[in-house]
Design a protein around this motif. Structure first.
Motif, PDB file in Angstrom:
ATOM      1  N   GLY A 335       0.806  -1.210   0.000  1.00 11.87           N
ATOM      2  CA  GLY A 335       0.000   0.000   0.000  1.00 11.87           C
ATOM      3  C   GLY A 335       0.833   1.250   0.000  1.00 11.87           C
ATOM      4  N   ARG A 336       0.192   2.347   0.423  1.00 11.93           N
ATOM      5  CA  ARG A 336       0.847   3.649   0.389  1.00 11.93           C
ATOM      6  C   ARG A 336       0.247   4.535   1.476  1.00 11.93           C
ATOM      7  N   ALA A 337       0.977   5.590   1.807  1.00 11.85           N
ATOM      8  CA  ALA A 337       0.495   6.597   2.762  1.00 11.85           C
ATOM      9  C   ALA A 337       0.217   7.887   2.010  1.00 11.85           C
ATOM     10  N   GLU A 338      -0.900   8.522   2.309  1.00  5.84           N
ATOM     11  CA  GLU A 338      -1.268   9.741   1.634  1.00  5.84           C
ATOM     12  C   GLU A 338      -1.743  10.785   2.641  1.00  5.84           C
ATOM     13  N   ALA A 339      -1.702  12.048   2.253  1.00  4.65           N
ATOM     14  CA  ALA A 339      -2.262  13.106   3.082  1.00  4.65           C
ATOM     15  C   ALA A 339      -3.769  12.886   3.192  1.00  4.65           C
ATOM     16  N   GLY A 340      -4.315  13.183   4.347  1.00  5.74           N
ATOM     17  CA  GLY A 340      -5.747  12.991   4.556  1.00  5.74           C
ATOM     18  C   GLY A 340      -6.038  12.676   6.002  1.00  5.74           C
ATOM     19  N   SER A 341      -7.303  12.461   6.305  1.00  4.54           N
ATOM     20  CA  SER A 341      -7.697  12.161   7.680  1.00  4.54           C
ATOM     21  C   SER A 341      -7.059  10.853   8.105  1.00  4.54           C
ATOM     22  N   ALA A 342      -6.597  10.810   9.356  1.00  2.00           N
ATOM     23  CA  ALA A 342      -5.929   9.608   9.862  1.00  2.00           C
ATOM     24  C   ALA A 342      -6.888   8.429   9.843  1.00  2.00           C
ATOM     25  N   GLY A 343      -6.429   7.333   9.265  1.00  2.00           N
ATOM     26  CA  GLY A 343      -7.238   6.126   9.166  1.00  2.00           C
ATOM     27  C   GLY A 343      -6.710   5.224   8.074  1.00  2.00           C
ATOM     28  N   ILE A 344      -7.482   4.195   7.750  1.00  2.00           N
ATOM     29  CA  ILE A 344      -7.066   3.249   6.709  1.00  2.00           C
ATOM     30  C   ILE A 344      -8.206   3.015   5.739  1.00  2.00           C
ATOM     31  N   THR A 345      -7.875   3.001   4.471  1.00  2.00           N
ATOM     32  CA  THR A 345      -8.796   2.588   3.421  1.00  2.00           C
ATOM     33  C   THR A 345      -8.228   1.325   2.783  1.00  2.00           C
ATOM     34  N   VAL A 346      -9.029   0.281   2.727  1.00  2.00           N
ATOM     35  CA  VAL A 346      -8.611  -0.956   2.082  1.00  2.00           C
ATOM     36  C   VAL A 346      -9.179  -0.967   0.669  1.00  2.00           C
ATOM     37  N   ASP A 347      -8.295  -1.049  -0.312  1.00  2.00           N
ATOM     38  CA  ASP A 347      -8.709  -0.991  -1.724  1.00  2.00           C
ATOM     39  C   ASP A 347      -8.807  -2.392  -2.319  1.00  2.00           C
TER      40      ASP A 347
END
Length: 347
Positions: A335-347
């Motif tokens: 995966g990757r880390a992106e700017a945005g609200s702290a949390g996790i999105t599973v794609d």
């Protein structure tokens, strides 16, 4: 006929599945004194990192950790080896090198023979010897359930310290070991894991994460944590919260132990997996229609799991190759880390 009970039958849980749920732990730690009153304490409890770190001088940091649990396997020597590997991992996850360990032992001495207890201790010493450190002492008690682990001390240069909170936007995420240890443990409890599966699990959980010490020497490796009882989602969230980033995990790229998906679909999972999701599910976005067994893989508690590494995107291929060459064939970019609200999105 074996007159002694199975090790796993003496414990209500096993391995890192024994950990308190993340929500319970946060509640217990709420209101604790602020560690920053001690400026030399570089890492305390504030970001749920893998170990405490105290800076001694300009060139030396002391890393301290402790980890112990109840048996997840019935072979006493393997139990000792797994518990020791798991405890030492925290030092590697901080970018350090271990220098010594102290044993933590609680045993139901009326139920286990002395020979089995000695084998547990021998297994721990064996792994410590592989890591190049002594078991320099320890403490033991008579306990209702078998417990074993280590307190471990390590060292690192301040520049090589790797916190779980220092990931940067754009970082690539690499996981070094396959997921599914908790699912395998649930199968062991019900005599549903074959010898090949048991051997695979023991091999994974007794592989030292010493590659963390090597990765910490790279400026393009920004953050490291080890994936244990809270699962890939829980420990990923610790990175996300600490760095204030959104992590995106690619479900299809997550490495798994050989039978993990099969056993998960057969509804082998631990109570800790359910507790994990209840504790942090609100901070995770899952794909629509994701099956429960797939979610259980994401929350599966890992005992002596792999490292989750955040590195600069241009270095990802080289970092991955370094990890695989160090003896982690299942290592993968996940995966990757992106700017945005702290949390996790599973794609």
């Amino acid at each position: 006929m074996n007159e002694h009970p199975r090790l796993t039958s003496l414990a209500h849980g096993g391995g890192c599945g024994c950990k308190l749920a993340p929500s319970v732990l946060r509640e217990l730690l709420a209101g604790q004194p602020v560690a920053q009153a001690f400026p030399q304490l570089l890492v305390g409890t504030e970001t749920s990192d893998d170990a405490a770190v105290w800076q001694v001088d300009d060139n030396t940091c002391v890393i301290a950790t402790t980890d112990f649990f109840m048996p997840m396997v019935d072979n006493p020597r393997d139990f000792g080896r797994i518990a020791a590997t798991n405890a030492i991992s925290d030092i590697y996850a901080m970018g350090g090198r271990p220098i010594m360990a102290l044993a933590i032992l609680g045993m139901p001495v009326d139920k286990l023979p002395a020979d089995q207890i000695r084998q547990i201790l021998e297994g721990g010493r064996e792994i410590c010897a592989e890591a190049g450190i002594p078991v320099a002492g320890g403490h033991s008690i008579d306990a209702p359930e078998p417990i074993y682990g280590l307190a471990v001390i390590g060292l690192c240069h301040p520049s090589e310290l790797r916190r779980n909170a220092d990931a940067k936007p754009g970082d690539v995420l690499i996981l070094t070991k396959g997921l599914g240890v908790g699912i395998y443990s649930a199968a062991i409890k019900k005599n549903a894991l074959d010898e090949a599966g048991l051997a695979e699990m023991v091999a994974s959980t007794t592989t030292l994460n010493r590659v963390g010490s090597d990765l910490s020497k790279r400026a393009d490796v920004h953050a490291i944590t080890d994936v244990t009882g809270f699962g890939i989602l829980g420990h990923g969230l610790e990175i996300a919260r600490g760095a204030g980033l959104r992590l995106h995990l690619d479900l299809a790229r997550l490495p798994l132990l050989t039978r993990a998906a099969e056993l998960a679909q057969a509804e082998f999972f631990t109570g800790a997996s359910t507790r994990n999701w209840a504790a942090y599910g609100a901070e995770v976005i899952l794909p629509q229609g994701l099956a429960d067994w797939q979610r259980n893989l994401l929350t599966d508690p890992q005992t002596s799991g792999g490292l989750l590494v955040a590195c600069a995107p241009e270095a990802a291929a080289d970092v991955l190759q370094q990890i695989r060459s160090a003896g982690f064939p299942l290592a993968a970019i996940v995966g990757r880390a992106e700017a945005g609200s702290a949390g996790i999105t599973v794609d």
